[in-house]
Design a protein around this motif. Structure first.
Motif, PDB file in Angstrom:
ATOM      1  N   UNK A  23       0.150   0.591   6.676  1.00  0.00           N
ATOM      2  CA  UNK A  23       0.489  -0.205   5.509  1.00  0.00           C
ATOM      3  C   UNK A  23       1.604  -1.179   5.820  1.00  0.00           C
ATOM      4  N   UNK A  24       2.450  -1.467   4.831  1.00  0.00           N
ATOM      5  CA  UNK A  24       3.469  -2.500   5.003  1.00  0.00           C
ATOM      6  C   UNK A  24       4.574  -2.112   5.979  1.00  0.00           C
ATOM      7  N   UNK A  25       4.724  -0.826   6.276  1.00  0.00           N
ATOM      8  CA  UNK A  25       5.747  -0.386   7.232  1.00  0.00           C
ATOM      9  C   UNK A  25       5.187  -0.228   8.656  1.00  0.00           C
ATOM     10  N   UNK A  26       4.018  -0.772   8.891  1.00  0.00           N
ATOM     11  CA  UNK A  26       3.354  -0.617  10.186  1.00  0.00           C
ATOM     12  C   UNK A  26       4.267  -0.926  11.360  1.00  0.00           C
TER      13      UNK A  26
ATOM     14  N   UNK B  56      -6.745   0.703   0.529  1.00  0.00           N
ATOM     15  CA  UNK B  56      -6.142  -0.553   0.088  1.00  0.00           C
ATOM     16  C   UNK B  56      -4.674  -0.295  -0.248  1.00  0.00           C
ATOM     17  N   UNK B  57      -3.802  -0.758   0.632  1.00  0.00           N
ATOM     18  CA  UNK B  57      -2.368  -0.488   0.536  1.00  0.00           C
ATOM     19  C   UNK B  57      -1.708  -1.607  -0.265  1.00  0.00           C
ATOM     20  N   UNK B  58      -1.438  -1.346  -1.543  1.00  0.00           N
ATOM     21  CA  UNK B  58      -0.953  -2.417  -2.411  1.00  0.00           C
ATOM     22  C   UNK B  58      -0.009  -1.877  -3.474  1.00  0.00           C
ATOM     23  N   UNK B  59       0.766  -2.799  -4.046  1.00  0.00           N
ATOM     24  CA  UNK B  59       1.804  -2.434  -5.011  1.00  0.00           C
ATOM     25  C   UNK B  59       1.287  -2.302  -6.434  1.00  0.00           C
ATOM     26  N   UNK B  60       0.494  -3.276  -6.881  1.00  0.00           N
ATOM     27  CA  UNK B  60       0.142  -3.307  -8.303  1.00  0.00           C
ATOM     28  C   UNK B  60      -1.236  -2.722  -8.595  1.00  0.00           C
ATOM     29  N   UNK B  61      -1.323  -2.080  -9.744  1.00  0.00           N
ATOM     30  CA  UNK B  61      -2.587  -1.518 -10.195  1.00  0.00           C
ATOM     31  C   UNK B  61      -3.632  -2.617 -10.382  1.00  0.00           C
TER      32      UNK B  61
END
Length: 293
Positions: free
Chosen positions: A93-96, A177-182
Motif C-alpha cells: 500500500x502507501x507505505x510500500x 484496493x488500498x484507499x482512504x475514502x469509502x
C-alpha cells in the motif's frame, strides 16, 4: 469447464468418490488478512493464521504486509516469516517504500505485490501475480487510491487495462484496493462489478460492516480491518496520536507494542467455473470477538 475436467480425469483413474470431486469443484476459498502492523501484528498472524486455515481450508491466503515492519513498510526477514506463517501472496500500500530495504529484494520476491499504479513501469516490483489453484488460475491485483493519498497514477485507468489483460489469462481476479475514502472504494468496486471476483479495501485499519456480493458476482468489503494492536489508535500509541490532535504539532507515531491484539480478515468463496463470488464473510479475532474453533 474445470469441474468437468476434474470429473473426466476422475472417471479414468477412479481414485476418489465423484460426490467428493463435485463438492471440491464448486468453489475456491480465498482468505484475506488485513494490514499486519509491526511486531504485534506479526505475532497475531503467526498464532492465528494456522488456526484460520485449518478451520476454513482456503486454497489461497493473501496477507497485506505494508505495515509489517515497525508499522511502515516491510523487510525481507518479515516477508519470509509471513510466507512461512502460511501466506501465499503479500500485498502492499502507501507505505510500500517506507522501508528502503524493500528495494534491495523486491525484484526477487515473486509473492509480493505492490500497487500497480505506482508510476507505472518506472518503479521496481510487480502490480499483480497469478496463483495456480489446481487447474484454476487466480490473478491477485494491488491498486492504490488517490483521494487523500500521495500522488499515483489513476487506479481506474491502470486497473481497467490490467484487469482486461488478466481476464484472458486467469479464471478469477482478486483486487486489494488500498484507499482512504469509502466513496473511492465503492466507486472502484461498482465500476469493475462483474469483471473481477472481489474488491476488498485496506488502509483504514477498521473493519467495515458492508460485506456483500455486487451484481455480476463481485464480492465487496470497504475495509477488511488490520492485524495488530487493538488498544492503540489505528495500531499506534494513543498518547502520541491524541497529542497531535490537541496541539497540531509534529508527533512521532510509534506502534503500540503493549496493547491487546486484533486480527481482521475475510473469507471469499468463488465459483470455479464462472469466477463469480458466491459469498463473503468477515472475520475478527480480538478480546471482544474471541477465537472460537
Amino acid at each position: 469447464m474445470l469441474r468437468n475436467q476434474l470429473l473426466s480425469k476422475q472417471r479414468k483413474n477412479g481414485k476418489i468418490n465423484l460426490e467428493t470431486i463435485l463438492e471440491r469443484g464448486k468453489q475456491v476459498r480465498i482468505l484475506f488478512v488485513g494490514d499486519v502492523m509491526g511486531k504485534p501484528g506479526q505475532e497475531m498472524l503467526k498464532q492465528y493464521l494456522p488456526l484460520l486455515k485449518r478451520k476454513y481450508q482456503p486454497q489461497v491466503t493473501i496477507v497485506n504486509g505494508e505495515n509489517a515492519t515497525r508499522g511502515r513498510g516491510i523487510n525481507e526477514k518479515v516477508y519470509k516469516e509471513i510466507l512461512k506463517a502460511g501466506a501465499d501472496v503479500l500485498t502492499m500500500g502507501n507505505h510500500t517504500w517506507d522501508n528502503p530495504e524493500l528495494q534491495t529484494f523486491i525484484g526477487r520476491a515473486p509473492k509480493l505485490v505492490r500497487p500497480a499504479n505506482f508510476s507505472a513501469n518506472k518503479v521496481p516490483g510487480q502490480g499483480y501475480t497469478i496463483i495456480k489453484v489446481n487447474q484454476l488460475k487466480l490473478g491477485v491485483v494491488n491498486l492504490i487510491g488517490r483521494v487523500f493519498m500521495n500522488p499515483s497514477d489513476d487506479p481506474f485507468v491502470i486497473g481497467e487495462a490490467l484487469i482486461a489483460k488478466l481476464a484472458k489469462q486467469v479464471d478469477a481476479i482478486f483486487v486489494d484496493f488500498h484507499a482512504e475514502t469509502t466513496s473511492e472504494k465503492e466507486a472502484f468496486a461498482w465500476y469493475f462489478a462483474g469483471k473481477v471476483s472481489a474488491v476488498v479495501g485496506t488502509h483504514t485499519h477498521v473493519q467495515t460492516n458492508d460485506a456483500r456480493i455486487l451484481p455480476g458476482g463481485t464480492a465487496y468489503l470497504t475495509d477488511v480491518g488490520f492485524t495488530g494492536p487493538y488498544d492503540g489508535i489505528l495500531g499506534m500509541k494513543r498518547a502520541n496520536v491524541i497529542e497531535r490532535f490537541l496541539t497540531q504539532m509534529p508527533t512521532r507515531f510509534e506502534v503500540d507494542t503493549e496493547s491487546q491484539t486484533t486480527l481482521g480478515a475475510c473469507l471469499i468463496e468463488v465459483d470455479d467455473a464462472s469466477g463469480k463470488a458466491k459469498s463473503i464473510q468477515t472475520i475478527q479475532i480480538n478480546p471482544d470477538h474471541p477465537w472460537l474453533d
